[in-house]
Design a protein around this motif. Sequence first.
Motif, PDB file in Angstrom:
ATOM      1  N   ASN A 159     -45.468 -54.587  29.602  1.00 34.28           N
ATOM      2  CA  ASN A 159     -44.657 -54.537  30.861  1.00 34.28           C
ATOM      3  C   ASN A 159     -43.919 -55.855  30.171  1.00 34.28           C
ATOM      4  OD1 ASN A 159     -45.291 -52.026  31.541  1.00 34.28           O
ATOM      5  ND2 ASN A 159     -47.072 -53.101  32.667  1.00 34.28           N
ATOM      6  N   VAL A 160     -43.762 -56.602  29.253  1.00 32.49           N
ATOM      7  CA  VAL A 160     -42.416 -57.647  29.014  1.00 32.49           C
ATOM      8  C   VAL A 160     -41.978 -57.466  27.825  1.00 32.49           C
ATOM      9  CG1 VAL A 160     -44.546 -58.726  27.589  1.00 32.49           C
ATOM     10  CG2 VAL A 160     -41.699 -59.372  28.461  1.00 32.49           C
ATOM     11  N   MET A 161     -42.296 -56.714  26.769  1.00 33.43           N
ATOM     12  CA  MET A 161     -41.419 -55.778  25.325  1.00 33.43           C
ATOM     13  C   MET A 161     -40.396 -54.949  25.720  1.00 33.43           C
ATOM     14  SD  MET A 161     -43.629 -56.319  22.631  1.00 33.43           S
ATOM     15  CE  MET A 161     -45.187 -55.179  23.219  1.00 33.43           C
ATOM     16  N   ILE A 162     -40.466 -54.029  27.640  1.00 32.31           N
ATOM     17  CA  ILE A 162     -39.413 -53.800  27.720  1.00 32.31           C
ATOM     18  C   ILE A 162     -37.724 -53.877  27.290  1.00 32.31           C
ATOM     19  CG2 ILE A 162     -39.737 -51.284  28.366  1.00 32.31           C
ATOM     20  CD1 ILE A 162     -40.463 -52.878  30.598  1.00 32.31           C
ATOM     21  N   TYR A 163     -38.021 -54.994  27.690  1.00 35.55           N
ATOM     22  CA  TYR A 163     -36.791 -56.537  27.865  1.00 35.55           C
ATOM     23  C   TYR A 163     -36.297 -56.808  26.685  1.00 35.55           C
ATOM     24  CZ  TYR A 163     -38.688 -57.286  32.855  1.00 35.55           C
ATOM     25  OH  TYR A 163     -39.255 -56.187  34.138  1.00 35.55           O
ATOM     26  N   PHE A 164     -36.984 -56.678  25.507  1.00 35.70           N
ATOM     27  CA  PHE A 164     -36.925 -57.053  24.062  1.00 35.70           C
ATOM     28  C   PHE A 164     -36.340 -55.940  23.542  1.00 35.70           C
ATOM     29  CE2 PHE A 164     -40.569 -59.566  24.400  1.00 35.70           C
ATOM     30  CZ  PHE A 164     -39.752 -60.919  25.100  1.00 35.70           C
ATOM     31  N   ASP A 165     -35.502 -55.865  22.097  1.00 32.06           N
ATOM     32  CA  ASP A 165     -34.851 -55.395  21.870  1.00 32.06           C
ATOM     33  C   ASP A 165     -35.686 -54.695  20.101  1.00 32.06           C
ATOM     34  OD1 ASP A 165     -34.597 -57.593  19.909  1.00 32.06           O
ATOM     35  OD2 ASP A 165     -32.321 -57.495  20.120  1.00 32.06           O
ATOM     36  N   PHE A 186     -55.598 -54.021  21.170  1.00 32.18           N
ATOM     37  CA  PHE A 186     -53.835 -54.658  22.157  1.00 32.18           C
ATOM     38  C   PHE A 186     -52.912 -53.460  22.874  1.00 32.18           C
ATOM     39  CE2 PHE A 186     -49.504 -55.199  20.903  1.00 32.18           C
ATOM     40  CZ  PHE A 186     -49.384 -56.651  21.232  1.00 32.18           C
ATOM     41  N   PHE A 187     -52.565 -54.248  23.598  1.00 31.39           N
ATOM     42  CA  PHE A 187     -52.450 -53.337  25.258  1.00 31.39           C
ATOM     43  C   PHE A 187     -51.328 -53.645  25.381  1.00 31.39           C
ATOM     44  CE2 PHE A 187     -56.897 -51.592  26.906  1.00 31.39           C
ATOM     45  CZ  PHE A 187     -57.737 -52.460  26.039  1.00 31.39           C
ATOM     46  N   VAL A 188     -50.583 -52.798  25.252  1.00 35.34           N
ATOM     47  CA  VAL A 188     -49.103 -52.641  25.849  1.00 35.34           C
ATOM     48  C   VAL A 188     -48.819 -51.686  26.776  1.00 35.34           C
ATOM     49  CG1 VAL A 188     -47.811 -52.970  23.209  1.00 35.34           C
ATOM     50  CG2 VAL A 188     -48.276 -50.906  24.571  1.00 35.34           C
ATOM     51  N   GLY A 189     -47.285 -51.837  27.993  1.00 40.93           N
ATOM     52  CA  GLY A 189     -47.521 -50.921  28.468  1.00 40.93           C
ATOM     53  C   GLY A 189     -47.277 -49.531  28.598  1.00 40.93           C
ATOM     54  N   HIS A 190     -47.675 -48.615  29.907  1.00 46.47           N
ATOM     55  CA  HIS A 190     -47.180 -47.608  29.328  1.00 46.47           C
ATOM     56  C   HIS A 190     -46.152 -47.101  28.955  1.00 46.47           C
ATOM     57  CE1 HIS A 190     -51.089 -46.737  30.395  1.00 46.47           C
ATOM     58  NE2 HIS A 190     -51.777 -45.812  30.026  1.00 46.47           N
ATOM     59  N   SER A 191     -45.009 -47.365  29.216  1.00 44.93           N
ATOM     60  CA  SER A 191     -43.653 -47.252  28.755  1.00 44.93           C
ATOM     61  C   SER A 191     -43.130 -47.948  27.747  1.00 44.93           C
ATOM     62  CB  SER A 191     -42.273 -47.691  30.230  1.00 44.93           C
ATOM     63  OG  SER A 191     -42.909 -48.711  30.589  1.00 44.93           O
ATOM     64  N   GLU A 192     -43.942 -48.347  26.616  1.00 44.23           N
ATOM     65  CA  GLU A 192     -43.581 -49.793  25.355  1.00 44.23           C
ATOM     66  C   GLU A 192     -44.996 -49.182  24.544  1.00 44.23           C
ATOM     67  OE1 GLU A 192     -43.447 -53.577  27.533  1.00 44.23           O
ATOM     68  OE2 GLU A 192     -45.363 -53.056  27.542  1.00 44.23           O
ATOM     69  N   THR A 193     -44.794 -49.187  22.878  1.00 43.66           N
ATOM     70  CA  THR A 193     -45.309 -48.505  22.497  1.00 43.66           C
ATOM     71  C   THR A 193     -45.238 -50.262  20.818  1.00 43.66           C
ATOM     72  OG1 THR A 193     -43.728 -47.957  20.646  1.00 43.66           O
ATOM     73  CG2 THR A 193     -44.048 -46.234  22.159  1.00 43.66           C
TER      74      THR A 193
END
Length: 219
Positions: A159-165, A186-193
């Motif tokens: 839930n941080v990479m959603i802020y990045f291009d 490696f874990f990302v947020g569920h709205s990220e890939t």
Amino acid sequence: MQDRSGEAIVEMVDALTTNFTSFMREASHFDFLRRKIGPVLAKRNQARIWCAAAATGQEPYSILFTLLDTLGPDADVRVLATDISTKALASVASAVYSDSAVSGLPRGWLDRFFIKGNGRWAGWHRVKAELRARVECRRFNLLSSELPDKQFPAIFCRNVMIYFDRPTQELVIHRLVQRLEPGGYFFVGHSETANCARQELTYVMPAVYRKGDQWQSKR
Ligand SMILES: C[S@@+](CC[C@H](N)C(=O)[O-])C[C@H]1O[C@@H](n2cnc3c(N)ncnc32)[C@H](O)[C@@H]1O
């Protein structure tokens, strides 16, 4: 005016980024940590996990509590909690949470892992000192800070990479994966890939990836 100490930049970053988080957020990840990574870590004499956008601490403490619950209270478990926000990191270190923040924790965890506040601290809960000591707080910019000097069996960057291009996401994932053990998760947020890192990571389940296939081939 020059900002020699860098404090103005830190304050600006704090103001611009959201620190929203919660204990056991995206619960399937903690179930995966317990069921899939726990047995691997149980064969080692220590477990070190990196939580790379730790916000105010609910995520790194959720990782710690889950692993202590899985591996036993004497297991040598430590979490590296990093964030760009020094204000958020101060909250990780003090580890004081409201009634409502801890309300979703599994039954029994509040008594095991927290001390209850009294007097003006009624309604607040603090992570026990011996557990706070297992979480190392460090300021770290995902884009540019020098990477830690060790590799980890699991890295959470949720839930941080959603802020990045997209190019920035690729950069961040590539940097962090360098500190993931072969076969590590490696874990990302569920709205990220992390699908952009197909050459380095294999998809395991929603928002969970694995570096290489070493662990799979040993099972
Ligand atoms: C929405 S919170 C997510 C917290 C937690 N990972 C979770 O999933 O609940 C995003 C966090 O990322 C941090 N952050 C934003 N940009 C960052 C950067 N470039 N490097 C490190 N942390 C960053 C923010 O300070 C904030 O604490």
